[in-house]
Write an enzyme that holds these catalytic residues in place. Structure first.
Site, PDB file in Angstrom:
ATOM      1  N   HIS A 203       2.589 -12.375  -2.116  1.00 43.29           N
ATOM      2  CA  HIS A 203       2.645 -10.941  -1.871  1.00 43.29           C
ATOM      3  C   HIS A 203       3.870 -10.554  -1.047  1.00 43.29           C
ATOM      4  O   HIS A 203       4.105 -11.091   0.026  1.00 43.29           O
ATOM      5  CB  HIS A 203       1.372 -10.488  -1.165  1.00 43.29           C
ATOM      6  CG  HIS A 203       1.256  -9.013  -1.009  1.00 43.29           C
ATOM      7  ND1 HIS A 203       1.134  -8.159  -2.089  1.00 43.29           N
ATOM      8  CD2 HIS A 203       1.248  -8.211   0.092  1.00 43.29           C
ATOM      9  CE1 HIS A 203       1.039  -6.910  -1.667  1.00 43.29           C
ATOM     10  NE2 HIS A 203       1.124  -6.911  -0.342  1.00 43.29           N
TER      11      HIS A 203
ATOM     12  N   GLN B  93       0.808  -1.210   0.000  1.00 44.06           N
ATOM     13  CA  GLN B  93       0.000   0.000   0.000  1.00 44.06           C
ATOM     14  C   GLN B  93       0.850   1.272   0.000  1.00 44.06           C
ATOM     15  O   GLN B  93       0.388   2.334  -0.429  1.00 44.06           O
ATOM     16  CB  GLN B  93      -0.957   0.004   1.192  1.00 44.06           C
ATOM     17  CG  GLN B  93      -0.305   0.104   2.552  1.00 44.06           C
ATOM     18  CD  GLN B  93      -1.323   0.021   3.699  1.00 44.06           C
ATOM     19  OE1 GLN B  93      -2.456  -0.460   3.525  1.00 44.06           O
ATOM     20  NE2 GLN B  93      -0.932   0.483   4.881  1.00 44.06           N
TER      21      GLN B  93
ATOM     22  N   ASP C 253       0.306 -13.921  -5.889  1.00 47.98           N
ATOM     23  CA  ASP C 253      -0.262 -13.048  -4.857  1.00 47.98           C
ATOM     24  C   ASP C 253      -1.704 -13.447  -4.537  1.00 47.98           C
ATOM     25  O   ASP C 253      -2.563 -13.419  -5.403  1.00 47.98           O
ATOM     26  CB  ASP C 253      -0.217 -11.588  -5.325  1.00 47.98           C
ATOM     27  CG  ASP C 253      -0.388 -10.591  -4.196  1.00 47.98           C
ATOM     28  OD1 ASP C 253      -1.008 -10.951  -3.174  1.00 47.98           O
ATOM     29  OD2 ASP C 253       0.092  -9.452  -4.324  1.00 47.98           O
TER      30      ASP C 253
END
Length: 324
Positions: free
Chosen positions: A302, A106, A226
């Site tokens: 991820h 993020q 991911d």
């Protein structure tokens, strides 16, 4: 003779110092659940400094207390955090001439938000690892023992587009439900804005496109296995197809973009078929048509960056200030 040697040595040291100080600095922003001073972030900085002796590296923080900084990755107002970070970066003398930037998860879309809204000092090359540029359609799963994540996830699930969630829950602020796009655009507090996905075209911020298009290079890294980011193609500005069918005109352009192999359980709209790209709401098309976007696929789940990061850092970090 001795004075000549001393003078020569001083000149060599001066030149060496100037060369080191001319290395473009690096700014990094950690992802969810991490902190600016974690062992992983410290290790990454150390390896970059080994590659580029003398480089200045700054790890963005929301709070200098690592525990509070970690909590800010779940709870807080992203828009306010970006304002705080912009001030933080502007006050660091070493960054005054610009820097390269790396966003982890993020942290990638947050850095893009900084570029679009502020970009002073300016970002030269931006690398994002597994970031959610077109949001997420499912909230990230939490590990069994990550109580902070579990509480935030349950709260967001109860009302992701509520005013409270959009002001206080970080992951809710980039949640993009493909079946509730109008509600996303009307109530979303962060991602709809930096993507210029708004209900009223007249309210789009034209400076966002100018600022993002000023990047020298945008490197978008996707993790092939991911399962945390849904859809994982969000890292490449891909999104799930909404309930409405894609028009024939859109479908005819599918050859324009890199697509993943294998079977996908959901149809994905790739970057070059997104309206924000076709109408260039944020400057992506300008960058792409100038060959300034690289799509990179890394093996692994991820943020399992493994050896994937090293070649990218070698190519796009550590350049000389003032050089392309």
């Amino acid at each position: 003779m001795l004075s000549s040697i001393v003078l020569f040595t001083s000149l060599v040291n001066l030149v060496s110092s100037a060369a080191v100080n001319n290395i473009r600095p690096l700014v990094i922003w950690h992802g969810m659940g991490d902190t600016y001073a974690s062992s992983g972030m410290d290790s990454f900085q150390s390896e970059v400094k080994e590659m580029y002796p003398g480089i200045f590296v700054h790890s963005i923080f929301i709070d200098e207390d690592p525990n509070v900084d970690q909590r800010a990755g779940f709870y807080g107002n992203v828009n306010q955090q970006i304002v705080q970070v912009a001030q933080q970066l502007a006050e660091i003398p070493e960054l005054s001439r610009g820097f390269d930037a790396i966003g982890f998860s993020q942290g990638g879309q947050f850095l893009r938000g900084y570029v679009e809204r502020n970009n002073s000092p300016p970002v030269h090359n931006l690398i994002t690892f597994g970031s959610q540029h077109m949001g997420i359609s499912s909230l990230p799963a939490c590990s069994t023992w990550d109580l902070l994540c579990q509480v935030a996830r349950r709260a967001a699930n109860r009302g992701v587009y509520s005013e409270w969630a959009q002001e206080n829950l970080v992951q809710a602020q980039y949640f993009r439900d493909p079946h509730r796009l109008s509600q996303y655009m009307e109530s979303g507090s962060f991602l709809p804005d930096i993507n210029n996905e708004v209900l009223l075209p007249s309210s789009r911020n034209l400076s966002y496109a100018d600022n993002l298009a000023s990047l020298n290079k945008l490197i978008l890294v996707l993790f092939l296995q991911d399962k945390t980011v849904v859809p994982k193609e969000s890292a490449w500005f891909g999104s799930e197809q909404p309930l409405e069918d894609i028009t024939m005109d859109q479908a005819s352009g599918s050859h324009q973009t890199p697509m993943l192999g294998g079977v996908n359980t959901k149809d994905i709209i790739p970057m070059r078929l997104q309206n924000l790209y076709k109408e260039d709401w944020i400057g992506l098309r300008q960058l792409d048509e100038r060959g300034r976007i690289d799509f990179v696929a890394c093996q692994g789940e991820h943020m399992q960056i493994g050896g994937c990061w090293r070649d990218l850092v070698a190519e796009w970090v550590g350049g000389s200030l003032g050089a392309d």
